[in-house]
Design a protein around this motif. Structure first.
Motif, PDB file in Angstrom:
ATOM      1  N   VAL A   1      14.804 -19.642 102.508  1.00  0.00           N
ATOM      2  CA  VAL A   1      15.440 -20.267 101.352  1.00  0.00           C
ATOM      3  C   VAL A   1      16.647 -19.447 100.919  1.00  0.00           C
ATOM      4  CG1 VAL A   1      15.088 -21.078  98.984  1.00  0.00           C
ATOM      5  CG2 VAL A   1      13.173 -21.097 100.597  1.00  0.00           C
ATOM      6  N   GLN A   2      17.733 -20.135 100.614  1.00  0.00           N
ATOM      7  CA  GLN A   2      18.890 -19.481 100.019  1.00  0.00           C
ATOM      8  C   GLN A   2      19.188 -20.155  98.689  1.00  0.00           C
ATOM      9  OE1 GLN A   2      22.324 -18.893 102.507  1.00  0.00           O
ATOM     10  NE2 GLN A   2      23.683 -18.419 100.800  1.00  0.00           N
ATOM     11  N   GLY A   3      19.137 -19.377  97.611  1.00  0.00           N
ATOM     12  CA  GLY A   3      19.373 -19.925  96.283  1.00  0.00           C
ATOM     13  C   GLY A   3      18.503 -19.256  95.246  1.00  0.00           C
ATOM     14  N   GLY A   4      18.642 -19.713  94.001  1.00  0.00           N
ATOM     15  CA  GLY A   4      17.946 -19.109  92.885  1.00  0.00           C
ATOM     16  C   GLY A   4      16.524 -19.601  92.707  1.00  0.00           C
ATOM     17  N   ALA A   5      15.990 -19.330  91.509  1.00  0.00           N
ATOM     18  CA  ALA A   5      14.585 -19.613  91.230  1.00  0.00           C
ATOM     19  C   ALA A   5      14.253 -21.101  91.369  1.00  0.00           C
ATOM     20  CB  ALA A   5      14.235 -19.121  89.829  1.00  0.00           C
ATOM     21  N   ASN A   6      15.158 -21.989  90.946  1.00  0.00           N
ATOM     22  CA  ASN A   6      14.888 -23.427  91.060  1.00  0.00           C
ATOM     23  C   ASN A   6      14.814 -23.877  92.507  1.00  0.00           C
ATOM     24  OD1 ASN A   6      14.748 -23.831  88.277  1.00  0.00           O
ATOM     25  ND2 ASN A   6      16.935 -24.269  88.095  1.00  0.00           N
ATOM     26  N   THR A   7      15.652 -23.299  93.360  1.00  0.00           N
ATOM     27  CA  THR A   7      15.624 -23.634  94.780  1.00  0.00           C
ATOM     28  C   THR A   7      14.314 -23.170  95.411  1.00  0.00           C
ATOM     29  OG1 THR A   7      18.025 -23.369  94.872  1.00  0.00           O
ATOM     30  CG2 THR A   7      16.857 -23.419  96.968  1.00  0.00           C
TER      31      THR A   7
ATOM     32  N   THR B   1      16.737 -10.386  99.385  1.00  0.00           N
ATOM     33  CA  THR B   1      17.873  -9.908  98.589  1.00  0.00           C
ATOM     34  C   THR B   1      17.360  -9.138  97.386  1.00  0.00           C
ATOM     35  OG1 THR B   1      19.201 -11.826  99.234  1.00  0.00           O
ATOM     36  CG2 THR B   1      19.927 -10.609  97.294  1.00  0.00           C
ATOM     37  N   ASP B   2      17.960  -8.012  97.097  1.00  0.00           N
ATOM     38  CA  ASP B   2      17.619  -7.252  95.885  1.00  0.00           C
ATOM     39  C   ASP B   2      18.235  -7.974  94.691  1.00  0.00           C
ATOM     40  OD1 ASP B   2      17.278  -5.491  93.767  1.00  0.00           O
ATOM     41  OD2 ASP B   2      17.688  -3.704  94.987  1.00  0.00           O
ATOM     42  N   ARG B   3      17.412  -8.712  93.971  1.00  0.00           N
ATOM     43  CA  ARG B   3      17.915  -9.543  92.880  1.00  0.00           C
ATOM     44  C   ARG B   3      18.394  -8.721  91.694  1.00  0.00           C
ATOM     45  NH1 ARG B   3      13.298 -14.365  92.820  1.00  0.00           N
ATOM     46  NH2 ARG B   3      13.514 -14.944  95.031  1.00  0.00           N
ATOM     47  N   SER B   4      17.976  -7.470  91.619  1.00  0.00           N
ATOM     48  CA  SER B   4      18.441  -6.619  90.527  1.00  0.00           C
ATOM     49  C   SER B   4      19.885  -6.168  90.749  1.00  0.00           C
ATOM     50  CB  SER B   4      17.535  -5.395  90.383  1.00  0.00           C
ATOM     51  OG  SER B   4      17.617  -4.556  91.531  1.00  0.00           O
ATOM     52  N   VAL B   5      20.350  -6.277  91.999  1.00  0.00           N
ATOM     53  CA  VAL B   5      21.717  -5.866  92.344  1.00  0.00           C
ATOM     54  C   VAL B   5      22.627  -7.078  92.486  1.00  0.00           C
ATOM     55  CG1 VAL B   5      23.158  -4.697  94.056  1.00  0.00           C
ATOM     56  CG2 VAL B   5      20.908  -3.757  93.466  1.00  0.00           C
ATOM     57  N   GLU B   6      22.175  -8.091  93.225  1.00  0.00           N
ATOM     58  CA  GLU B   6      22.978  -9.296  93.451  1.00  0.00           C
ATOM     59  C   GLU B   6      22.784 -10.269  92.292  1.00  0.00           C
ATOM     60  OE1 GLU B   6      25.494 -11.568  94.191  1.00  0.00           O
ATOM     61  OE2 GLU B   6      25.307 -10.346  96.046  1.00  0.00           O
TER      62      GLU B   6
ATOM     63  N   SER C   1       1.051 -12.292  81.501  1.00  0.00           N
ATOM     64  CA  SER C   1       2.204 -12.231  80.605  1.00  0.00           C
ATOM     65  C   SER C   1       2.294 -13.519  79.804  1.00  0.00           C
ATOM     66  CB  SER C   1       3.494 -12.030  81.418  1.00  0.00           C
ATOM     67  OG  SER C   1       4.636 -12.101  80.592  1.00  0.00           O
ATOM     68  N   SER C   2       2.781 -13.410  78.589  1.00  0.00           N
ATOM     69  CA  SER C   2       2.952 -14.600  77.745  1.00  0.00           C
ATOM     70  C   SER C   2       4.284 -15.282  78.007  1.00  0.00           C
ATOM     71  CB  SER C   2       2.844 -14.209  76.270  1.00  0.00           C
ATOM     72  OG  SER C   2       3.827 -13.240  75.944  1.00  0.00           O
ATOM     73  N   PHE C   3       5.090 -14.719  78.920  1.00  0.00           N
ATOM     74  CA  PHE C   3       6.395 -15.304  79.244  1.00  0.00           C
ATOM     75  C   PHE C   3       6.670 -15.098  80.723  1.00  0.00           C
ATOM     76  CE2 PHE C   3       6.865 -10.985  77.698  1.00  0.00           C
ATOM     77  CZ  PHE C   3       7.586 -10.371  78.704  1.00  0.00           C
ATOM     78  N   TYR C   4       7.582 -15.923  81.249  1.00  0.00           N
ATOM     79  CA  TYR C   4       7.954 -15.771  82.652  1.00  0.00           C
ATOM     80  C   TYR C   4       8.719 -14.456  82.809  1.00  0.00           C
ATOM     81  CZ  TYR C   4       9.240 -17.188  87.378  1.00  0.00           C
ATOM     82  OH  TYR C   4       9.354 -17.257  88.745  1.00  0.00           O
ATOM     83  N   PRO C   5       8.338 -13.615  83.767  1.00  0.00           N
ATOM     84  CA  PRO C   5       8.958 -12.284  83.867  1.00  0.00           C
ATOM     85  C   PRO C   5      10.435 -12.349  84.246  1.00  0.00           C
ATOM     86  CG  PRO C   5       7.605 -12.743  85.793  1.00  0.00           C
ATOM     87  CD  PRO C   5       7.338 -13.853  84.820  1.00  0.00           C
ATOM     88  N   SER C   6      11.197 -11.440  83.702  1.00  0.00           N
ATOM     89  CA  SER C   6      12.620 -11.348  84.021  1.00  0.00           C
ATOM     90  C   SER C   6      12.797 -10.546  85.307  1.00  0.00           C
ATOM     91  CB  SER C   6      13.373 -10.666  82.876  1.00  0.00           C
ATOM     92  OG  SER C   6      12.939  -9.315  82.757  1.00  0.00           O
ATOM     93  N   ILE C   7      14.010 -10.549  85.837  1.00  0.00           N
ATOM     94  CA  ILE C   7      14.304  -9.763  87.035  1.00  0.00           C
ATOM     95  C   ILE C   7      14.060  -8.275  86.783  1.00  0.00           C
ATOM     96  CG2 ILE C   7      16.098  -9.105  88.688  1.00  0.00           C
ATOM     97  CD1 ILE C   7      15.042 -11.945  89.027  1.00  0.00           C
ATOM     98  N   PRO C   8      14.523  -7.699  85.652  1.00  0.00           N
ATOM     99  CA  PRO C   8      14.213  -6.285  85.393  1.00  0.00           C
ATOM    100  C   PRO C   8      12.706  -6.020  85.328  1.00  0.00           C
ATOM    101  CG  PRO C   8      16.012  -6.985  83.990  1.00  0.00           C
ATOM    102  CD  PRO C   8      15.484  -8.216  84.658  1.00  0.00           C
TER     103      PRO C   8
ATOM    104  N   ASN D   1       4.496 -13.341  93.250  1.00  0.00           N
ATOM    105  CA  ASN D   1       3.998 -14.678  92.955  1.00  0.00           C
ATOM    106  C   ASN D   1       3.805 -14.758  91.449  1.00  0.00           C
ATOM    107  OD1 ASN D   1       1.444 -16.378  92.158  1.00  0.00           O
ATOM    108  ND2 ASN D   1       2.190 -17.292  94.050  1.00  0.00           N
ATOM    109  N   VAL D   2       4.386 -15.800  90.852  1.00  0.00           N
ATOM    110  CA  VAL D   2       4.214 -16.037  89.427  1.00  0.00           C
ATOM    111  C   VAL D   2       3.550 -17.399  89.264  1.00  0.00           C
ATOM    112  CG1 VAL D   2       5.314 -16.241  87.169  1.00  0.00           C
ATOM    113  CG2 VAL D   2       6.247 -14.653  88.874  1.00  0.00           C
ATOM    114  N   THR D   3       2.351 -17.398  88.703  1.00  0.00           N
ATOM    115  CA  THR D   3       1.581 -18.630  88.543  1.00  0.00           C
ATOM    116  C   THR D   3       1.352 -18.903  87.064  1.00  0.00           C
ATOM    117  OG1 THR D   3       0.444 -18.276  90.640  1.00  0.00           O
ATOM    118  CG2 THR D   3      -0.566 -19.832  89.093  1.00  0.00           C
ATOM    119  N   LYS D   4       1.686 -20.115  86.619  1.00  0.00           N
ATOM    120  CA  LYS D   4       1.456 -20.496  85.236  1.00  0.00           C
ATOM    121  C   LYS D   4      -0.002 -20.904  85.080  1.00  0.00           C
ATOM    122  CE  LYS D   4       3.502 -23.250  81.521  1.00  0.00           C
ATOM    123  NZ  LYS D   4       4.551 -24.231  81.177  1.00  0.00           N
TER     124      LYS D   4
END
Length: 306
Positions: free
Chosen positions: A251-257, A286-291, A174-181, A208-211
């Motif tokens: 881990v508890q938290g978002g993408a940066n955590t 956690t289902d990130r598409s819901v929470e 992908s040319s961009f970081y994928p979104s949750i959807p 896994n998302v690798t740049k």
């Protein structure tokens, strides 16, 4: 009466003469931690307040019970500080030395020369055993702190044997970081394929998302299933050796955590001289598409190791 006074003076003089010209004591403790982790908390002043068991008075002044500790100088192997209790002042060093792989020895030395005028020997010399006990207590607290990996790395990191051995995987560029959807659309397609192959999911979805380059990402999404099925043109079956070693972090938290936790695991692996044969992956508990509240996201990071 004069004879009693004379006897007391003679005894006092005798005790004074028995006091060594230099008072010195050491306390050593062995800690099951890497030298890198020990240095992180012992030789960096801004980390002292994270492990110190007493009170922080200032950036260089700490107190434990009724004893003051003042950091004078930090070195590559530890710290130089003064210890003060009442009129008693001691020069002190606390140093670490790697003794075995994953093990260090911390030695705390305190000393003073008699006749410096810093304390009356017949009075303050009796404070030394009390100071020794406090140094021992502080050292033992540091040992407990450093041997707790959540303190050392910020996350609970532990070893687990792999149980989910069959992964239905989709890998795209992908040319961009994928979104949750985007991620959950891929998960949905994988679930449909698993159902069509009459396979059951055995755990939470993984990613896994690798740049790869400045403008390109490799996006790998997988679901663990109970058996191999024929993959489609856009998917593959990956097998993980059953019982293989995995480092796990909760881990508890978002993408940066999650990103920070991945970096800490890399440091853990370097500290413990571990090698990874494959890429790590995030288990999306956690289902990130819901929470939508990222602070509530629960993720397990799995890192294969030798």
């Amino acid at each position: 009466m004069k004879i009693k006074v004379l006897i007391i003076l003679v005894l006092a003089l005798a005790v004074f003469c028995l006091i060594p010209s230099k008072i010195n004591f050491n306390y050593a403790v062995t800690i099951e931690a890497s030298d890198a982790v020990t240095a992180k908390f012992l030789t960096h002043q801004n980390n002292w307040d994270r492990w110190w068991p007493g009170t922080k008075i200032s950036d260089t002044h700490y107190r434990y019970n009724d004893i003051d500790f003042n950091i004078g100088k930090l070195t590559n192997s530890g710290a130089e500080l003064t210890i003060q209790k009442g009129k008693l002042n001691l020069n002190s060093t606390i140093n670490y030395l790697a003794t075995n792989e994953g093990e260090v020895k911390i030695t705390w030395n305190a000393s003073i020369k008699k006749g410096t005028g810093s304390f009356p020997p017949l009075v303050d010399n009796f404070k030394l055993p009390g100071i020794e006990k406090q140094i021992e207590a502080i050292s033992k607290h540091l040992k407990l702190f450093l041997e707790n990996e959540k303190n050392a790395y910020g996350y609970k990191i532990y070893l687990k044997a792999a149980q989910d051995t069959v992964l239905l995987t989709s890998t795209t560029l992908s040319s961009f970081y994928p979104s949750i959807p985007d991620i959950y659309n891929i998960i949905g397609d994988l679930k449909k394929q698993a159902n069509a192959g009459k396979a059951e999911e055995t755990n939470y979805p993984m990613m896994n998302v690798t740049k790869i380059t400045e403008n390109q990402y490799q996006v790998s999404v997988a679901i663990p299933i109970n058996k191999s099925i024929p993959p489609s043109a856009k998917t593959a079956i990956n097998n993980i050796p059953k019982g293989g070693n995995l480092l796990v972090a909760d881990v508890q938290g978002g993408a940066n955590t999650v990103k920070d936790a991945l970096e800490q695991i890399k440091i853990y692996m370097k500290d413990h001289r571990l090698i990874s044969p494959a890429m790590p992956f995030e288990s999306l508990i956690t289902d990130r598409s819901v929470e939508k509240d990222t602070s509530k996201w629960i993720t397990k990071i799995y890192y294969p190791i030798f």
